[in-house]
Design a protein around this motif. Structure first.
Motif, PDB file in Angstrom:
ATOM      1  N   LEU A   1      -3.448   2.666  -3.383  1.00  0.00           N
ATOM      2  CA  LEU A   1      -2.793   3.972  -3.305  1.00  0.00           C
ATOM      3  C   LEU A   1      -3.653   4.933  -2.506  1.00  0.00           C
ATOM      4  CD1 LEU A   1      -0.490   5.891  -4.304  1.00  0.00           C
ATOM      5  CD2 LEU A   1      -1.978   6.417  -6.261  1.00  0.00           C
ATOM      6  N   VAL A   2      -3.031   5.583  -1.533  1.00  0.00           N
ATOM      7  CA  VAL A   2      -3.696   6.611  -0.735  1.00  0.00           C
ATOM      8  C   VAL A   2      -3.038   7.942  -1.040  1.00  0.00           C
ATOM      9  CG1 VAL A   2      -4.276   7.409   1.588  1.00  0.00           C
ATOM     10  CG2 VAL A   2      -4.240   4.957   1.092  1.00  0.00           C
TER      11      VAL A   2
ATOM     12  N   ILE B   1       0.866  -1.181   0.000  1.00  0.00           N
ATOM     13  CA  ILE B   1       0.000   0.000   0.000  1.00  0.00           C
ATOM     14  C   ILE B   1       0.899   1.225   0.000  1.00  0.00           C
ATOM     15  CG2 ILE B   1      -1.797   1.260   1.258  1.00  0.00           C
ATOM     16  CD1 ILE B   1      -2.610  -1.403   2.532  1.00  0.00           C
ATOM     17  N   VAL B   2       0.655   2.145  -0.915  1.00  0.00           N
ATOM     18  CA  VAL B   2       1.519   3.311  -1.072  1.00  0.00           C
ATOM     19  C   VAL B   2       0.759   4.580  -0.691  1.00  0.00           C
ATOM     20  CG1 VAL B   2       2.875   4.690  -2.700  1.00  0.00           C
ATOM     21  CG2 VAL B   2       2.855   2.194  -2.887  1.00  0.00           C
ATOM     22  N   VAL B   3       1.407   5.438   0.064  1.00  0.00           N
ATOM     23  CA  VAL B   3       0.842   6.725   0.465  1.00  0.00           C
ATOM     24  C   VAL B   3       1.707   7.826  -0.137  1.00  0.00           C
ATOM     25  CG1 VAL B   3       0.198   8.231   2.391  1.00  0.00           C
ATOM     26  CG2 VAL B   3      -0.007   5.730   2.620  1.00  0.00           C
TER      27      VAL B   3
ATOM     28  N   SER C   1       2.319   5.393  -8.332  1.00  0.00           N
ATOM     29  CA  SER C   1       1.194   4.484  -8.576  1.00  0.00           C
ATOM     30  C   SER C   1       1.643   3.105  -9.047  1.00  0.00           C
ATOM     31  CB  SER C   1       0.225   5.093  -9.587  1.00  0.00           C
ATOM     32  OG  SER C   1       0.874   5.360 -10.824  1.00  0.00           O
ATOM     33  N   SER C   2       2.757   3.010  -9.769  1.00  0.00           N
ATOM     34  CA  SER C   2       3.199   1.707 -10.267  1.00  0.00           C
ATOM     35  C   SER C   2       3.660   0.790  -9.142  1.00  0.00           C
ATOM     36  CB  SER C   2       4.341   1.885 -11.277  1.00  0.00           C
ATOM     37  OG  SER C   2       5.491   2.440 -10.659  1.00  0.00           O
ATOM     38  N   LEU C   3       3.931   1.367  -7.963  1.00  0.00           N
ATOM     39  CA  LEU C   3       4.356   0.576  -6.822  1.00  0.00           C
ATOM     40  C   LEU C   3       3.173   0.060  -6.016  1.00  0.00           C
ATOM     41  CD1 LEU C   3       7.219   2.911  -5.529  1.00  0.00           C
ATOM     42  CD2 LEU C   3       7.468   0.875  -6.975  1.00  0.00           C
TER      43      LEU C   3
END
Length: 386
Positions: free
Chosen positions: A249-250, A229-231, A241-243
């Motif tokens: 994505l937050v 989960i990426v912030v 976003s690609s991660l």
């Protein structure tokens, strides 16, 4: 509670004592039931560890009544089978890591903000799973901040308050690779067949250091088992976003709202964890091969019934009376290639019914199905059957 709209397809790679024949979801069968691990053992215990999502949203409040068991297309009643949901910790180990970008935290206010946000994140998630917190900047190594056991009080994040960036660059790619390795290390001692970690990454922007190739990181995330989960902050989040595996994505509106964004990420992680179910029952079979179908149904607030299922073959040779569904048999992960093939079959037009003879691993042998390991009793925890 119905969670956030996101989904993760779990790739798996271990030997399986039950062979898989996953069915597709038809036009009106939009629940995704992911078989993660399965097991069968004398006297007649059968269990499956599954993940359930509805249109990408984790379903985290299902009860026994939402599940139906079929053997060779015949319904096995709950009364006959003792169908129950066991505590997921019987079969699975889960651990979360919060990874914080502190490369730009040169002001005391920024460090205080990061410390409060991290504490809030841990406070939301640690009641369900253990959580570790690490910081990174442009340097090669992660900086350990806190390690919190499941259910333990949230500790002080004083190490973030006093953190001084060692390198003003941003080693995001290297930090992610290191954190994924630490997830593996944290889960390895559990001895559980299912090991699923969650990595929550806050980054103020893309990788700057260039120590690790971005394509390598992307492949590691998407081919691995752990959730990511990426912030991010504002438009800078687009570069991250690609991660974000499966769109987790937050987007924080500003650095000052980091605590809110991390709280949302914690709730995402909770929902992702609670979509897993350990379904256990006693088979009425006493001999021969059986095809098990686990069907899940869910009625939306609008009154629409959503259903989904999966199928496996198991060997009931040597089964007998005396089963207790409150004890789970040893489980084995479903091989990655088997699940990947059956997922491809579903996406290419299968419509809610399995295709016998396709996408199946080798049948379980009596030796693999009837080992010396005894069923595993559930832990003494509330909220699940004992």
């Amino acid at each position: 509670m119905i969670g956030y709209r996101f989904m993760r397809i779990v790739p798996l790679s271990f030997a399986l004592l039950l062979s898989l024949a996953a069915t597709g979801c038809g036009l009106f069968q939009n629940l995704n039931v992911e078989p993660i691990a399965t097991g069968a053992h004398r006297p007649s215990n059968v269990a499956a560890y599954i993940a359930v999502t509805d249109d990408d949203a984790p379903l985290d409040e299902l009860v026994t009544a939402n599940f139906r068991i079929y053997e060779n297309d015949q319904l096995v009643s709950t009364e006959q089978s003792g169908l129950t949901l066991l505590d997921r910790s019987v079969a699975a180990a889960h651990h979360a890591i919060l990874l914080l970008d502190m490369s730009q935290a040169t002001r005391p206010e920024a460090r205080t903000l990061g410390a409060k946000a991290a504490a809030g994140f841990v406070d939301k998630l640690s009641p369900l799973e253990s959580v570790s917190v690490f910081a990174f900047d442009g340097s090669e190594d992660l900086v350990p901040i806190a390690n919190v056991a499941k259910g333990a009080p949230t500790p002080s994040m004083a190490a973030l308050e006093t953190f001084t960036p060692r390198d003003a660059s941003r080693n995001l790619n290297g930090a992610i690779m290191a954190a994924l390795a630490k997830l593996d290390q944290a889960l390895a001692p559990s001895g559980k067949p299912v090991k699923i970690g969650t990595l929550v990454v806050f980054a103020s922007g893309p990788d700057l250091a260039g120590r690790v190739d971005g394509d390598l990181v992307h492949d590691k995330i998407w081919e691995g088992l752990h959730d990511v989960i990426v912030v991010g902050v504002g438009e800078k989040a687009d570069s991250l976003s690609s991660l974000a595996r499966r769109g987790l994505l937050v987007r924080a509106q500003a650095e000052s709202t980091l605590a809110i964004a991390l709280e949302e990420a914690a709730m995402m992680a909770r929902a992702e964890l609670e979509k897993y179910y350990l379904v256990s029952y006693c088979s009425p079979a006493r001999a021969g091969k059986r095809r098990l179908r686990v069907e899940v149904s869910f009625t939306t607030k609008e009154g629409a019934e959503h259903t989904g299922d999966f199928e496996i073959d198991f060997d009931a040779r040597g089964f007998e009376a005396g089963c207790n569904s409150l004890a789970a048999p040893p489980l084995t992960l479903i091989p990655k290639e088997t699940y990947s093939d059956s997922e491809s079959s579903k996406s290419s037009g299968s419509s809610g019914s399995s295709q016998p003879g396709k996408n199946k691993s080798a049948p379980a042998t009596p030796e693999s199905n009837q080992g010396d390991d005894s069923p595993v009793a559930p832990p003494d925890q509330s909220g699940y059957a004992k």
